[in-house]
Design a protein around this motif. Sequence first.
Motif, mmCIF file in Angstrom:
data_model
loop_
_atom_site.group_PDB
_atom_site.id
_atom_site.type_symbol
_atom_site.label_atom_id
_atom_site.label_comp_id
_atom_site.label_asym_id
_atom_site.label_seq_id
_atom_site.Cartn_x
_atom_site.Cartn_y
_atom_site.Cartn_z
ATOM 1 N N GLY A 123 0.827 -1.203 0.000
ATOM 2 C CA GLY A 123 0.000 0.000 0.000
ATOM 3 C C GLY A 123 0.857 1.247 0.000
ATOM 4 N N PRO A 124 0.474 2.253 0.787
ATOM 5 C CA PRO A 124 1.193 3.533 0.744
ATOM 6 C C PRO A 124 2.664 3.435 1.172
ATOM 7 C CG PRO A 124 -0.545 3.549 2.444
ATOM 8 C CD PRO A 124 -0.744 2.327 1.626
ATOM 9 N N VAL A 163 4.716 0.840 0.797
ATOM 10 C CA VAL A 163 5.475 0.222 -0.299
ATOM 11 C C VAL A 163 5.756 1.269 -1.374
ATOM 12 C CG1 VAL A 163 5.286 -1.405 -2.246
ATOM 13 C CG2 VAL A 163 4.800 -2.190 0.072
ATOM 14 N N ARG A 164 4.729 2.080 -1.675
ATOM 15 C CA ARG A 164 4.939 3.125 -2.690
ATOM 16 C C ARG A 164 6.021 4.104 -2.231
ATOM 17 N NH1 ARG A 164 -0.241 6.484 -4.341
ATOM 18 N NH2 ARG A 164 0.226 7.294 -2.274
ATOM 19 N N GLU A 165 6.010 4.458 -0.961
ATOM 20 C CA GLU A 165 7.013 5.390 -0.429
ATOM 21 C C GLU A 165 8.419 4.782 -0.468
ATOM 22 O OE1 GLU A 165 5.651 6.758 3.451
ATOM 23 O OE2 GLU A 165 7.557 7.834 3.754
ATOM 24 N N PHE A 166 8.509 3.510 -0.130
ATOM 25 C CA PHE A 166 9.810 2.817 -0.148
ATOM 26 C C PHE A 166 10.341 2.765 -1.588
ATOM 27 C CE2 PHE A 166 12.069 -1.481 0.965
ATOM 28 C CZ PHE A 166 13.268 -0.813 1.155
ATOM 29 N N GLU A 167 9.458 2.470 -2.533
ATOM 30 C CA GLU A 167 9.875 2.418 -3.940
ATOM 31 C C GLU A 167 10.379 3.778 -4.415
ATOM 32 O OE1 GLU A 167 6.897 -1.183 -5.439
ATOM 33 O OE2 GLU A 167 6.256 0.897 -5.700
ATOM 34 N N GLN A 168 9.697 4.842 -3.992
ATOM 35 C CA GLN A 168 10.135 6.188 -4.388
ATOM 36 C C GLN A 168 11.493 6.514 -3.778
ATOM 37 O OE1 GLN A 168 6.635 8.306 -3.142
ATOM 38 N NE2 GLN A 168 5.600 8.018 -5.130
ATOM 39 N N ALA A 169 11.673 6.157 -2.508
ATOM 40 C CA ALA A 169 12.953 6.403 -1.843
ATOM 41 C C ALA A 169 14.077 5.618 -2.534
ATOM 42 C CB ALA A 169 12.869 6.015 -0.369
ATOM 43 N N LEU A 220 -4.158 -0.397 -3.979
ATOM 44 C CA LEU A 220 -4.072 1.010 -3.575
ATOM 45 C C LEU A 220 -4.670 1.908 -4.661
ATOM 46 C CD1 LEU A 220 -3.017 3.000 -1.387
ATOM 47 C CD2 LEU A 220 -0.891 3.148 -2.690
ATOM 48 N N GLN A 221 -4.299 1.652 -5.926
ATOM 49 C CA GLN A 221 -4.851 2.443 -7.040
ATOM 50 C C GLN A 221 -6.376 2.336 -7.066
ATOM 51 O OE1 GLN A 221 -2.537 0.436 -10.075
ATOM 52 N NE2 GLN A 221 -1.534 2.343 -10.665
ATOM 53 N N ARG A 222 -6.880 1.134 -6.838
ATOM 54 C CA ARG A 222 -8.325 0.901 -6.875
ATOM 55 C C ARG A 222 -9.013 1.650 -5.722
ATOM 56 N NH1 ARG A 222 -11.333 -3.190 -4.775
ATOM 57 N NH2 ARG A 222 -9.498 -4.415 -4.232
#
Length: 401
Positions: free
Chosen positions: A36-37, A39-45, A221-223
Amino acid sequence: MTTHPSMKVPIARTGLTEDEIQSVLVPLRSGWLVQGPKVREFEQAWSSFTGADHSIAVTSCTSALHMSLAALGFGPGDEAIVPAFTWISTANVVEHLGGRVVFADIDLSTFNIDPAGIESLITPRTKAILPVHLFGLSADMHVINEIAQKNNLWVVEDAACGFGSTFHGRHVGTLGNTGCFSFHPRKAITTGEGGMITTNDSLLAESLRRLRDHGAAMSDLQRHLGPKPYLLADHPDAGYNQRMTDLQAALGVAQMHRADAIVAERRQLAERYDLAFSELNWLQTPKVSLGCSHGYQSYPCLFEPELLSTALKTSDQALLGQIKERRNAWMETLQQKGISTRPATHAVHMLSFYRDKYHLNPEQFPAAQAANDCSVSLPLFHGMSSEEQTYVIDIVRGSKA
Ligand SMILES: *Cc1c(COP(=O)(O)O)cnc(C)c1O
């Protein structure tokens, strides 16, 4: 000999701060536990640290390698070139997809695949090269990419140990079709289990995102954030479940706040060892190839390097056996002093699955065999105290006449 009181120094220690430990409570309290959020933050980092266009979090480096090959289209009967000295999963993922592993020997001075041996291994069935940036030192990506381009092969980088490792200014994992990282506790950044795929190919990134998430066209998350959260996504692929949890990602994000400091600290520890052991002719400390900076996932040394090179030149198996015996006795001595050491990793062609399936002998890949038998990794981890390192240095320096 030393007069220190004895200490226990592990080969590695996770060294999470209190804030990092607390970070796991955020998803636990929010109730969003799976991808979710966070994982998205970790990927961006991860993308901003490595400079990769896309980062896709998965459950391990092994699944990162597996998903990479699957997304590229690697399949039954295809061959992949894999260094003989690496963690077994670099080879296993090829088997998982019905492919054939073709081992290449390593360069003993770097522990990485010897590029000079690659071209002769290429056949009409060869589809991929899996270079490994072992222990945090980049493989020779100029030569490997050149060979791959000329022969139309994919390059999947096993960057499990590659956090903080660069090749001519670029972070490893951004040099091939994909790069695959590990967050196992033996690696510099840990989420318990966990992995990351990096790529600069947008289409490949999209299919990797689908593949790790049951083949779904849209993530949960997108959904949930979209206009019609009540409608389920389509599934264009028969994908896998290789999703990282938000608990793991929260731990990853928290450590990325001090990513540069972690790399710097590990390099400093390595520098101190380099200096302290520079006059020991029986212990060869890790080399750093030109144009590379080492991430020091570990500190792999070679035991009795001069004798070892004689044994290699003369194919003297008896001499190799004697060095191995003395290495093992030395590791036992350090163990009794409370210092954990390990062989740097294993030679996969000597493990029974590969030895039996491909009818291999240890001597077929002599440098990998020598590394298997005569390497020793010493304790190195961020958070290692100066007293701990002094203790290791004193014991090592006093341990052999
Ligand atoms: C640790 C490691 C792996 C496996 O990573 P996991 O995250 O445990 O799957 C693969 N290759 C190399 C070179 C490693 O060091």
